[in-house]
Design a protein around this motif. Structure first.
Motif, PDB file in Angstrom:
ATOM      1  N   ASP A 147      -5.078  -1.259  -0.672  1.00  0.00           N
ATOM      2  CA  ASP A 147      -6.287  -0.792   0.886  1.00  0.00           C
ATOM      3  C   ASP A 147      -6.635  -2.003   0.677  1.00  0.00           C
ATOM      4  N   ILE A 182     -13.755   1.311  -1.813  1.00  0.00           N
ATOM      5  CA  ILE A 182     -11.913   2.463  -1.648  1.00  0.00           C
ATOM      6  C   ILE A 182     -12.346   2.908  -3.327  1.00  0.00           C
ATOM      7  N   HIS A 208      -3.026   5.980   7.623  1.00  0.00           N
ATOM      8  CA  HIS A 208      -2.483   3.761   7.862  1.00  0.00           C
ATOM      9  C   HIS A 208      -1.541   3.997   7.886  1.00  0.00           C
ATOM     10  N   TYR A 250       1.128   4.282  -2.580  1.00  0.00           N
ATOM     11  CA  TYR A 250       0.659   5.514  -2.282  1.00  0.00           C
ATOM     12  C   TYR A 250       2.412   6.518  -2.552  1.00  0.00           C
ATOM     13  N   LEU A 297       0.626  -0.998  -0.018  1.00  0.00           N
ATOM     14  CA  LEU A 297       0.402  -0.098   0.503  1.00  0.00           C
ATOM     15  C   LEU A 297       0.911   1.201   0.276  1.00  0.00           C
ATOM     16  N   GLU A 331      -4.647   0.742  -6.205  1.00  0.00           N
ATOM     17  CA  GLU A 331      -4.420   1.000  -5.328  1.00  0.00           C
ATOM     18  C   GLU A 331      -5.669   0.928  -4.361  1.00  0.00           C
TER      19      GLU A 331
END
Length: 261
Positions: free
Chosen positions: A153, A184, A206, A138, A134, A149
């Motif tokens: 997630d 998401i 996160h 980013y 993850l 992505e």
């Protein structure tokens, strides 16, 4: 006093119970292929006819699927009767995303709490891998892939559910996985595909959630998970309101143009 004799348990019964436990605890996942019959029989230390009988009984229960020439698989549609209507609802009514986020706030808060309390070294290693994947998404700010992505997630949140060692929480999350992934992805598209500040906020949340679980701070983990979902809900709401204002302004402008001489 008469005493009834205890009937010996059939070997196939024991195999059925073992496989059911593996499905229940998440060791065997929906759609996963079982090892070949010979290998599985050796692992269980049983004969192939006994294993074959157990597999047939689990297939009759709808837990396994046998494919001609392709082996045996855990049924992919476990829980689909629960998730499919909700997927349809979300597709037709975007405002229902709020209801899903409220549900996620409670569900994922509990998952995070128990993960921080119960996670083993194996769980933490799996969670660490999901976090790294993850985090890599980013960091790749030059080419956003919202689907990738969103999947990363969802895998991160699923790893937390697995680490909770609560089979009800795990299967609720797993049955909702497709819906969660879709939600998401929608959130990403509406939230931070173009906003650096919002994106950084999610990264920080996160990271804090991951740290709280790894460090065994269960109350912090629950609180951070709830704050994360609340942040998502608030940001989506603000962007939706901005979009409605823009549409309203455009309608007024168009209406004014038609009235002008």
């Amino acid at each position: 006093m008469p005493i009834n004799q205890i009937a010996p348990k059939r070997l196939a019964d024991t195999i059925v119970e073992q496989l059911e436990t593996m499905i229940l605890e998440g060791t065997l996942e929906p759609g996963q292929r079982l090892p070949p019959e010979r290998v599985l029989a050796e692992q269980f230390g049983v004969s192939r006819p006994s294993l074959r009988e157990a597999v047939q009984r689990l297939a009759a229960k709808g837990l396994l699927q046998s494919r001609q020439g392709g082996g045996n698989y855990v049924a992919e549609n476990l829980g689909s009767s629960f998730s499919d209507p909700l997927i349809s609802l979300l597709g037709k009514h975007p405002e229902a995303h709020r209801d899903l986020l409220e549900f996620r706030r409670t569900l994922e808060g509990d998952c995070a709490f128990y993960a921080a309390l119960r996670a083993t070294e194996v769980d933490l290693a799996r969670l660490g891998k999901a976090w790294e994947e993850l985090h890599a998404c980013y960091q790749n700010s030059t080419a956003h892939n919202l689907e990738e992505e969103g999947a990363a997630d969802a895998r991160f949140h699923m790893a937390i559910a697995e680490a909770s060692h609560n089979v009800v929480l795990l299967h609720t999350m797993r049955n909702l996985f497709s819906m969660l992934k879709n939600n998401i992805v929608t959130n990403i598209g509406g939230m931070y595909s173009r906003e650096v500040q919002t994106r950084q906020g999610l990264m920080d949340q996160h990271q804090k959630l991951y740290n709280a679980i790894v460090e065994g701070r269960e109350e912090d983990a629950r609180a951070i998970a709830g704050e994360h979902i609340q942040f998502v809900q608030q940001t989506i709401s603000e962007r939706s309101e901005t979009a409605r204002r823009r549409e309203r302004a455009l309608r007024r402008e168009g209406s004014g143009e038609h009235r002008a001489p």
